[in-house]
Enzyme design. Structure first.
Site, mmCIF file in Angstrom:
data_model
loop_
_atom_site.group_PDB
_atom_site.id
_atom_site.type_symbol
_atom_site.label_atom_id
_atom_site.label_comp_id
_atom_site.label_asym_id
_atom_site.label_seq_id
_atom_site.Cartn_x
_atom_site.Cartn_y
_atom_site.Cartn_z
ATOM 1 N N GLU A 246 0.877 -0.916 0.055
ATOM 2 C CA GLU A 246 -0.168 -0.214 -0.103
ATOM 3 C C GLU A 246 0.449 1.123 -0.630
ATOM 4 O OE1 GLU A 246 -3.031 -0.408 2.894
ATOM 5 O OE2 GLU A 246 -4.207 -1.499 1.480
ATOM 6 N N GLU B 158 -6.712 -8.693 0.325
ATOM 7 C CA GLU B 158 -6.944 -8.223 0.772
ATOM 8 C C GLU B 158 -8.415 -7.631 0.589
ATOM 9 O OE1 GLU B 158 -4.732 -4.999 3.606
ATOM 10 O OE2 GLU B 158 -2.719 -5.696 3.020
HETATM 11 C C1 BG6 Z 1 -4.808 -2.791 4.917
HETATM 12 C C2 BG6 Z 1 -3.002 -3.038 5.450
HETATM 13 O O1 BG6 Z 1 -4.479 -1.281 4.789
HETATM 14 O O2 BG6 Z 1 -5.762 -2.656 5.928
HETATM 15 C C3 BG6 Z 1 -2.715 -3.632 6.752
HETATM 16 O O3 BG6 Z 1 -2.238 -3.394 4.480
HETATM 17 C C4 BG6 Z 1 -4.278 -4.140 7.278
HETATM 18 O O4 BG6 Z 1 -1.911 -3.724 7.185
HETATM 19 C C5 BG6 Z 1 -5.705 -4.429 6.921
HETATM 20 O O5 BG6 Z 1 -4.776 -4.464 8.228
HETATM 21 C C6 BG6 Z 1 -6.634 -3.278 7.275
HETATM 22 O O6 BG6 Z 1 -6.965 -2.353 7.827
HETATM 23 P P1 BG6 Z 1 -7.580 -2.488 9.604
HETATM 24 O O7 BG6 Z 1 -6.171 -1.129 10.096
HETATM 25 O O8 BG6 Z 1 -8.487 -2.470 10.527
HETATM 26 O O9 BG6 Z 1 -6.448 -3.102 10.160
#
Ligand code: BG6
Length: 502
Positions: free
Chosen positions: A196, A400
């Site tokens: 990211e 993700e």
């Molecule tokens: C992404 C990241 O932005 O979102 C992860 O690559 C992160 O590291 C994921 O955990 C979800 O965000 P959060 O803040 O809910 O953990």
């Protein structure tokens, strides 16, 4: 007989290719713990309780004129222990394998390999840890997908050199990636460069690993100048290109992708006012494409150069750098998608780890429960897949997607996470639509298949997993793992190659 064959064909014919990657993704800094074990030194996330924090554990030392670590003893740094994946990965991978994962994404914590980032020799214990980890994945039939940097820039590189503001970091990075490409040759074939990285403009210090060595404000390490940010931008583009070059030279079987936070590609104009439409378009550029255009097309876009020119922010680079960027573009496009946002000319847009929040979209029927309340827009994922594929024609890898919920066992010890199942079902339906639209989708890796520390808030309470981990915001808990309802559901989805979503 014929009827039976037709029937079987109908049952098993899947929208997804047979070699579709199914699995999940985590990051070293959110799960491993063991933050100072076996030679590792702190990285930037080790001094923060969540990357959204405005108060990192850093202070300016006026004597040696450097930032230094200054942890707040009143805070609980959950990431220091994480979920102890460092010692429990075998048990955890076994659970992933139980769902049928053929792929698992994690990151290498740069600071396990080069603890301060600038050593001549790699840390043998760190190298061994990832050897063992990848061996275990392979033994269980999971293809490792490895992020080279997931908010894990060694702190020393930042305090000593300013991190990615400094060109020297490119050379130190090259040593690091060369070391790991050599070491894990034949074991790892799928690599992601900077997680990211397009969050640079929103969250420069953590996303890009930079600190002002001549600070604008000695009380605020998060303040960096625009000039420094754009210099880091170019240095990162050059480093990305070197990574692709080195990776391909060391092993022709390596496939190297960028990793973008692409929720912000699904930023819709709030109205058809041309200002909203243009604003949304510019947001897509300066949230996403300003990085992915050079990564995938090999040049720095005019809309970026215009800013440099008009604001006097021209970074330093030469023709060889531009040639590197041009010659070494990525093999595939990997990304996260959590939510969509809106752009409205009269609203101040806020960002979260999930993407741009903006004004609430009145057409979306659901949002995730509070306190996070992220918009749920499965169709936005189809939009992102199509928009980006149309632009680059590169294989798309969803590395993700998921939903964080505050959940815990009921009186029978069960965890019913129906919301997660619905969230995933609807997103998978839209991925299928995108495949039918002609998008080449390599795979789907759910974010956080096991509860880990939240990147944004540093909490355990924000849980994404199919597997519950008994650990809490105050640091208590047995770390015991147990399956949630979604575990069996995802297993069924994978077994049917995405056909059975009921
Ligand atoms: C992404 C990241 O932005 O979102 C992860 O690559 C992160 O590291 C994921 O955990 C979800 O965000 P959060 O803040 O809910 O953990």
């Amino acid at each position: 007989m014929l009827i039976q064959e037709d029937f079987l064909k109908g049952v098993f014919m899947s929208v997804f290719n047979d070699d579709f990657y199914w699995g999940g993704a985590v990051a070293a800094n959110q799960c491993e713990g063991a933050w100072m074990s076996d030679g590792k030194q702190p990285n930037i996330t080790d001094v923060m309780v969540g990357i959204n924090s405005k108060e990192p554990g850093l202070r300016w030392n006026d004597e040696n004129k450097k930032w230094e670590m200054a942890l707040d003893e009143n805070k609980v740094y959950l990431s220091h222990e994480g979920i102890d994946f460092y010692h429990r990965y075998k048990e955890d991978l076994e659970l992933m394998s139980g769902m049928g994962f053929n792929c698992f994404r994690t990151s290498i914590a740069w600071g396990r390999i080069f603890p301060n980032g600038d050593e001549e020799e790699a840390n043998v214990k760190g190298l061994q840890f990832y050897d063992d980890l990848f061996d275990e994945m392979i033994r269980l039939g999971m293809e490792p997908v490895v992020t080279l940097s997931h908010y894990e820039t060694p702190l020393h590189l930042m305090t000593e050199y300013g991190g990615w503001i400094n060109r020297k970091t490119i050379d130190l990075w090259k040593r690091y990636v060369m070391t790991v490409f050599e070491r894990y040759k034949g074991k790892v074939h799928l690599w992601l460069t900077f997680n990211e990285i397009n969050n640079l403009l929103r969250r420069p210090v953590v996303s890009a690993g930079i600190l002002s060595t001549e600070p604008v404000d000695k009380n605020d390490p998060l303040k960096v100048s625009d000039k420094e940010i754009w210099q880091a931008y170019v240095n990162l583009l050059v480093a990305n290109a070197w990574t692709v070059k080195i990776g391909h030279e060391i092993d022709q079987g390596n496939r190297i992708g960028c990793m973008m936070s692409s929720s912000a590609v699904a930023v819709y104009p709030y109205t058809c006012d041309p200002d909203d439409v243009w604003g949304a378009f510019q947001t897509q550029r300066f949230s996403n494409y300003y990085f992915s255009d050079p990564f995938c097309l090999g040049f720095i876009p005019g809309y970026v150069k215009r800013i440099w020119k008009e604001k006097g922010l021209q970074p330093e680079y030469d023709d060889r750098d531009l040639k590197m960027i041009e010659d070494h573009t990525v093999d595939f496009y990997s990304f996260s998608y959590y939510l969509s946002g809106t752009y409205s000319r009269d609203t101040i847009n806020t960002f979260d780890t999930g993407g741009l929040r903006g004004r609430e979209n009145p057409y979306l029927r659901f949002k995730a429960p509070e306190p996070w309340g992220w918009a749920v827009d499965p169709q936005g994922l189809r939009y992102v897949l199509n928009a980006v594929y149309d632009r680059y024609h590169l294989p798309m890898f969803i590395v993700e997607n998921g939903v964080g919920l505050d959940e815990g066992p009921d009186e029978n010890g069960q965890i019913h996470d129906g919301f997660r199942v619905t969230y995933m079902r609807e997103h998978l339906k839209q991925i299928k639509e995108a495949v039918k639209d002609g998008v080449d989708v390599m795979g789907y890796l759910y974010w956080g298949p096991i509860d880990i520390v939240s990147a944004g808030t540093g909490e355990m309470k924000k849980r994404y997993g199919f597997i519950y981990v008994d650990r809490h915001n105050d640091g208590t808990g047995s770390l015991r793992r147990s399956k949630k309802d979604s575990y069996e559901w995802y297993k069924k989805v994978i077994a049917s190659n995405g056909e059975d979503l009921d």
